[in-house]
Design a protein around this motif. Structure first.
Motif, short mmCIF file in Angstrom:
data_model
loop_
_atom_site.label_atom_id
_atom_site.label_comp_id
_atom_site.label_asym_id
_atom_site.label_seq_id
_atom_site.Cartn_x
_atom_site.Cartn_y
_atom_site.Cartn_z
N GLU A 219 0.83 -1.21 0.00
CA GLU A 219 0.00 0.00 0.00
C GLU A 219 0.86 1.26 0.00
O GLU A 219 0.55 2.24 -0.68
CB GLU A 219 -0.92 -0.02 1.22
N SER A 278 -1.11 6.03 6.41
CA SER A 278 -1.76 4.77 6.03
C SER A 278 -2.71 4.27 7.12
O SER A 278 -2.96 3.06 7.21
CB SER A 278 -0.69 3.70 5.75
N THR A 281 -6.00 2.52 5.78
CA THR A 281 -5.73 1.20 5.21
C THR A 281 -5.36 0.20 6.29
O THR A 281 -5.80 -0.95 6.27
CB THR A 281 -4.59 1.28 4.18
N ILE A 284 -8.18 -1.45 8.09
CA ILE A 284 -8.81 -2.56 7.36
C ILE A 284 -7.93 -3.80 7.44
O ILE A 284 -8.41 -4.90 7.77
CB ILE A 284 -9.06 -2.18 5.89
N PHE A 285 -6.64 -3.62 7.14
CA PHE A 285 -5.70 -4.75 7.19
C PHE A 285 -5.71 -5.44 8.55
O PHE A 285 -5.59 -6.67 8.64
CB PHE A 285 -4.27 -4.26 6.90
N GLY A 351 -8.50 -4.07 1.41
CA GLY A 351 -7.86 -2.78 1.60
C GLY A 351 -7.16 -2.29 0.34
O GLY A 351 -7.24 -1.09 -0.01
N LYS A 355 -8.20 0.89 -2.02
CA LYS A 355 -7.17 1.90 -2.32
C LYS A 355 -7.14 2.22 -3.82
O LYS A 355 -6.99 3.37 -4.23
CB LYS A 355 -5.81 1.38 -1.87
#
Length: 358
Positions: A219, A278, A281, A284-285, A351, A355
């Motif tokens: 990411e 980040s 993101t 979610i991860f 995620g 993105k």
């Protein structure tokens, strides 16, 4: 495809991560990425294998909580504090990079991770010394984590090293202004404790961490910002370290990472996410870590509320964190871990897709 794999074990996860990194390296035309992952995977294998010998000689063994599932009693006297052999190679790597690049971001990252590492070492040491699975008291641990986190957050905020805009996509973000400070505190302390709570089954925290670091590294690359490239490298190195350790930590575990590993891993995830914008993101991860942590919060709050109202505390789960609930429901430990790994892989895919498309 994942659902068709009858046994998704360490080898399956290693193959998947390696394949993902090969594709990523090819896509970004930089095979240094897969090289870093591979290097630190073998470094972790070597340090953990030799570390096992040292830990056994020093008699650094796990004391299992009596209030935990009875099936865990057989894990008593399993070598612990394996996090030392995970985090020290990473800290040395980060120190070398920091010296060469003279980066304030990396220097603050190094100090923060090292500080969380020391908290973990102290907690594990006291637990072993007291011969029970209790090291630092919860309030003491939280106080130390809070002091370190506040110092880190204030410094990066003052130096404009943290973005008050929580980026959801390239075209959309939420400007938190001053509120980025409490959010950052929640991310750093919350992530550290969430990984710590998840580290209750063989290979669960190490496997999920290896998956998340791989996703986070990718990411960060997708941002296409040259100054953030080094953070992607750090993520891939940690992914390799986690999977190298997992070789000896998967069911049945030959070694545990202890708070030394789990608190540090959470701090690495949280601090890198803050420094690379980040946070969205990562949320979610890290769905597995977050749900595990929420299950404890919900359990404790519900028990206290019902006790106050009905003078008899009630529980939503058979035991918290959530993985213990499934254990007491009769699901085998390795099956729970395998399922959580698969869910974490899907969360990372989700995620990355968000993105790309948002």
């Amino acid at each position: 495809m994942i659902g068709k794999i009858k046994k998704f074990n360490f080898k399956s996860l290693l193959i998947l991560n390696t394949f993902t990194l090969i594709v990523t390296s090819y896509f970004f035309k930089n095979f240094f990425l897969i090289g870093v992952f591979t290097l630190f995977f073998f470094i972790s294998l070597l340090t953990t294998r030799n570390g096992l010998v040292i830990i056994r000689k020093l008699n650094i063994l796990q004391n299992i909580r009596t209030e935990g599932p009875t099936s865990h009693y057989k894990k008593n006297d399993t070598p612990t504090m394996g996090g030392v052999f995970m985090i020290i190679p990473f800290l040395i790597f980060l120190l070398i990079i920091t010296i060469n690049l003279s980066s304030l971001k990396l220097f603050l990252l190094l100090l923060t991770i090292f500080s969380f590492f020391i908290i973990g070492v102290l907690d594990d040491y006291l637990s072993i010394k007291n011969r029970e699975n209790r090291g630092l008291k919860t309030k003491e641990k939280f106080f130390l984590q809070s002091i370190i986190s506040i110092i880190f957050i204030l410094l990066v905020y003052e130096k404009n090293l943290i973005n008050p805009l929580i980026t959801v996509s390239d075209s959309w973000g939420i400007n938190m202004n001053f509120f980025i400070l409490p959010i950052s505190f929640l991310v750093l302390v919350g992530m550290s404790n969430s990984v710590n709570l998840t580290d209750g089954l063989d290979g669960l925290a190490a496997g999920c961490s290896g998956i998340i670091f791989c996703g986070l590294g990718t990411e960060i690359l997708m941002k296409e910002q040259q100054e953030l490239f080094i953070f992607s490298i750090l993520c891939y190195s940690m992914s390799g370290i986690c999977l190298g350790f997992l070789k000896y930590n998967c069911y049945p575990a030959k070694i545990f990472m202890g708070d030394t590993g789990s608190l540090s891993i959470g701090a690495i995830l949280g601090s890198i996410a803050l420094l690379t914008d980040s946070v969205f993101t990562l949320s979610i991860f890290s769905g597995i870590f977050i749900v595990e942590s929420l299950s404890v919060i919900i359990q404790v709050c519900f028990f206290k509320i019902t006790k106050r109202l009905f003078h008899n505390g009630k529980r939503i789960f058979l035991m918290a964190p959530l993985h213990h609930h499934f254990e007491l429901k009769g699901v085998k430990e390795d099956k729970i871990v395998e399922t959580f790994w698969k869910i974490n892989i899907l969360l990372v895919i989700l995620g990355i897709v968000l993105k790309i498309n948002l």
